[in-house]
Write an enzyme that holds these catalytic residues in place. Structure first.
Site, PDB file in Angstrom:
ATOM      1  N   HIS A  54       0.876  -1.175   0.000  1.00  0.00           N
ATOM      2  CA  HIS A  54       0.000   0.000   0.000  1.00  0.00           C
ATOM      3  C   HIS A  54       0.919   1.232   0.000  1.00  0.00           C
ATOM      4  O   HIS A  54       2.009   1.187   0.578  1.00  0.00           O
ATOM      5  CB  HIS A  54      -0.838  -0.040   1.291  1.00  0.00           C
ATOM      6  CG  HIS A  54      -1.871   1.019   1.411  1.00  0.00           C
ATOM      7  ND1 HIS A  54      -1.581   2.311   1.771  1.00  0.00           N
ATOM      8  CD2 HIS A  54      -3.213   0.978   1.237  1.00  0.00           C
ATOM      9  CE1 HIS A  54      -2.701   3.019   1.823  1.00  0.00           C
ATOM     10  NE2 HIS A  54      -3.710   2.230   1.500  1.00  0.00           N
ATOM     11  N   ASP A  85       3.298  -4.197   8.041  1.00  0.00           N
ATOM     12  CA  ASP A  85       2.109  -3.362   7.974  1.00  0.00           C
ATOM     13  C   ASP A  85       0.918  -4.294   8.201  1.00  0.00           C
ATOM     14  O   ASP A  85       0.550  -5.078   7.324  1.00  0.00           O
ATOM     15  CB  ASP A  85       2.051  -2.695   6.593  1.00  0.00           C
ATOM     16  CG  ASP A  85       0.744  -1.972   6.350  1.00  0.00           C
ATOM     17  OD1 ASP A  85      -0.112  -1.971   7.250  1.00  0.00           O
ATOM     18  OD2 ASP A  85       0.588  -1.411   5.255  1.00  0.00           O
ATOM     19  N   LYS A 125     -10.035  -0.083  10.989  1.00  0.00           N
ATOM     20  CA  LYS A 125     -10.172  -1.328  10.218  1.00  0.00           C
ATOM     21  C   LYS A 125     -10.413  -2.519  11.150  1.00  0.00           C
ATOM     22  O   LYS A 125     -10.506  -3.654  10.723  1.00  0.00           O
ATOM     23  CB  LYS A 125      -8.914  -1.560   9.378  1.00  0.00           C
ATOM     24  CG  LYS A 125      -8.715  -0.491   8.288  1.00  0.00           C
ATOM     25  CD  LYS A 125      -7.599  -0.860   7.368  1.00  0.00           C
ATOM     26  CE  LYS A 125      -7.086   0.310   6.542  1.00  0.00           C
ATOM     27  NZ  LYS A 125      -7.949   0.709   5.435  1.00  0.00           N
ATOM     28  N   CYS A 140      -4.657   2.388  -3.770  1.00  0.00           N
ATOM     29  CA  CYS A 140      -3.412   2.931  -3.180  1.00  0.00           C
ATOM     30  C   CYS A 140      -2.253   1.965  -3.386  1.00  0.00           C
ATOM     31  O   CYS A 140      -1.433   1.762  -2.472  1.00  0.00           O
ATOM     32  CB  CYS A 140      -3.575   3.229  -1.692  1.00  0.00           C
ATOM     33  SG  CYS A 140      -4.890   4.379  -1.323  1.00  0.00           S
ATOM     34  N   GLN A 162      -4.262  -4.750   7.178  1.00  0.00           N
ATOM     35  CA  GLN A 162      -5.288  -5.641   6.626  1.00  0.00           C
ATOM     36  C   GLN A 162      -5.298  -7.021   7.279  1.00  0.00           C
ATOM     37  O   GLN A 162      -6.125  -7.845   6.909  1.00  0.00           O
ATOM     38  CB  GLN A 162      -5.102  -5.802   5.112  1.00  0.00           C
ATOM     39  CG  GLN A 162      -5.357  -4.555   4.315  1.00  0.00           C
ATOM     40  CD  GLN A 162      -6.788  -4.023   4.438  1.00  0.00           C
ATOM     41  OE1 GLN A 162      -7.697  -4.712   4.885  1.00  0.00           O
ATOM     42  NE2 GLN A 162      -6.971  -2.780   4.056  1.00  0.00           N
TER      43      GLN A 162
HETATM   44  N1  PLP Z   1      -1.649  -0.397   4.819  1.00  0.00           N
HETATM   45  C1  PLP Z   1      -2.595  -1.131   4.215  1.00  0.00           C
HETATM   46  C2  PLP Z   1      -2.261  -2.504   3.758  1.00  0.00           C
HETATM   47  C3  PLP Z   1      -3.868  -0.612   4.026  1.00  0.00           C
HETATM   48  O1  PLP Z   1      -4.808  -1.336   3.422  1.00  0.00           O
HETATM   49  C4  PLP Z   1      -4.146   0.712   4.481  1.00  0.00           C
HETATM   50  C5  PLP Z   1      -5.461   1.309   4.260  1.00  0.00           C
HETATM   51  O2  PLP Z   1      -6.247   0.877   3.466  1.00  0.00           O
HETATM   52  C6  PLP Z   1      -3.130   1.420   5.125  1.00  0.00           C
HETATM   53  C7  PLP Z   1      -1.890   0.838   5.269  1.00  0.00           C
HETATM   54  C8  PLP Z   1      -3.355   2.782   5.639  1.00  0.00           C
HETATM   55  O3  PLP Z   1      -4.295   2.782   6.673  1.00  0.00           O
HETATM   56  P1  PLP Z   1      -4.928   4.145   7.190  1.00  0.00           P
HETATM   57  O4  PLP Z   1      -5.521   4.825   5.984  1.00  0.00           O
HETATM   58  O5  PLP Z   1      -5.949   3.719   8.178  1.00  0.00           O
HETATM   59  O6  PLP Z   1      -3.845   4.940   7.802  1.00  0.00           O
END
Ligand code: PLP
Length: 397
Positions: free
Chosen positions: A114, A191, A217, A355, A194
């Site tokens: 992401h 990270d 999430k 993203c 998800q």
């Molecule tokens: N990392 C992953 C894999 C994500 O799917 C997302 C958001 O969709 C993020 C990071 C970023 O999360 P946030 O927008 O809650 O900061």
């Protein structure tokens, strides 16, 4: 397990919500907890000596302990509250590279990241004269571990990878990634945005050095998340945001920073959010994360089997996803048009590049995909409704 009734937004409608990877709906218990916190003990934390201030501080620190317990973060780890996963990833990247990065070194990331776990490393590497090494994915969506093994050298400063990808629901082989990196003395950041809501996560058992999550999430409120990190690293990492409460003593000449975790939490934190986040995690524990994972795995398989049987559907990743995120196409309709037509039929999901521009470009998907993502409240009926709606769209041709 029919939990739909516990979610006011879903209980009031017959919406089929398949966009939990973007954000989850909130159970009543989380809304109640935050409402009670505002009504009964709203006061700033770690500064006011009155009972209200002490009570809110106690709750804020209890929330930190709940996050640590939920993620198996024992003595060697520290939970730092952030505004979300993006903030946690930026904090970790900036502070780690400022503390440990040297010109000429490299950072390794996966192509499937992401943007929140890609752009910070890319930009900071550029600023610090470091190289960004990007590991591609194979046909099964998993990273090429042979390339990773070869890329890991004395010059590698850190490896950053998603636990589960937000595009195709691929669970990366994180244990193997950690083993390879640690064998070279290289720390690993995961990270977990998800992964965390869908399976039990134990950072200590995984052995990762950093783990980043977003509360929204995980059925909790927006505006709060956490960086869970080994103290061994955090203790030598410089703070990157300055202000109140992150200091021990400030003089005109010099500032002495507060110990962990305050050093990384400048200003008034989102303490009501932290309370809501902790309630969401407590509620998830009540459901049992093993059971949540088993149920979602069965639903994921059903989703994959049913969607791929629809005439005209194309799956860029052919195999069944590891986690409840299915990306597909329905040519000649654009993903955007399909999402709008689904919305008209009461099915909410996301489309586009998610993203993850580098991955979509490498896969030759300039318009991205249609993405259905599951949450704890979804049922077989939601999958039936999605498929019926997709069949109606396909029949327009
Ligand atoms: N990392 C992953 C894999 C994500 O799917 C997302 C958001 O969709 C993020 C990071 C970023 O999360 P946030 O927008 O809650 O900061």
């Amino acid at each position: 397990m029919n939990l739909r009734q516990e979610f006011p937004l879903l209980a009031q409608t017959n919406l089929t919500y398949l966009d939990s990877a973007a954000t989850t709906q909130k159970p009543q218990t989380v809304l109640d907890e935050m409402d009670r916190a505002y009504r009964l003990c709203n006061a700033n934390v770690h500064r006011s000596p009155h009972s209200l201030g002490r009570e809110m501080t106690r709750r804020y620190e209890a929330a930190r302990a709940e996050v640590a317990a939920f993620f198996g973060a024992g003595e060697g780890y520290q939970v730092v509250f952030t505004s979300g996963a993006t903030d946690a990833l930026n904090l970790a990247a900036r502070s780690f590279l400022e503390g440990f990065g040297r010109p000429g070194q490299q950072v390794i990331v996966l192509l499937s990241e992401h943007h929140s776990n890609f752009v910070p490393w890319q930009q900071l590497c550029r600023r610090q004269g470091m190289a960004l090494r990007v590991i591609p994915a194979g046909e099964d969506g998993r990273p090429d571990l042979e390339q990773l093994g070869k890329a890991l050298t004395k010059k590698t400063c850190i490896v950053a990878a998603a636990h589960v990808t937000n595009t195709f629901g691929v669970e990366n082989p994180v244990e193997e990634i950690i083993r390879l990196a640690h064998a070279q003395g290289v720390p690993v950041l995961l990270d977990g945005a998800q992964a965390a809501a869908h399976q039990p996560v134990d950072v200590q058992a995984l052995g990762c050095d950093f783990y980043c999550v977003s509360s929204h999430k995980l059925y909790g409120p927006t505006g709060i998340g956490a960086l869970i990190a080994r103290k061994q690293w955090l203790e030598s990492m410089p703070p990157v945001a300055f202000g109140g409460e992150m200091v021990e003593r400030v003089a005109v000449e010099e500032t002495r920073f507060a110990p962990l975790p305050a050093r990384f939490e400048a200003g008034t934190p989102n303490f009501i959010g932290a309370v809501g986040f902790a309630r969401a995690l407590g509620w998830l524990e009540e459901q049992g994360m093993e059971q949540v994972a088993r149920r979602e795995q069965a639903l994921t398989r059903l989703l994959w089997e049913e969607v791929r049987r629809i005439p005209g559907v194309v799956l860029p990743l052919e195999r069944c996803p590891d986690a409840g995120i299915l990306s597909f196409l329905l040519p000649p309709f654009s993903p955007y048009d399909v999402a709008l037509l689904l919305d008209q039929q009461g099915v909410a999901l996301r489309e586009g590049l998610h993203c993850a521009h580098p991955l979509m470009q490498a896969m030759g998907l300039p318009q991205g995909t249609i993405r259905a993502s599951l949450g704890i409240y979804n049922s077989e009926e939601d999958i039936e409704r999605l498929c019926a709606a997709l069949r109606r769209i396909a029949s327009i041709l």
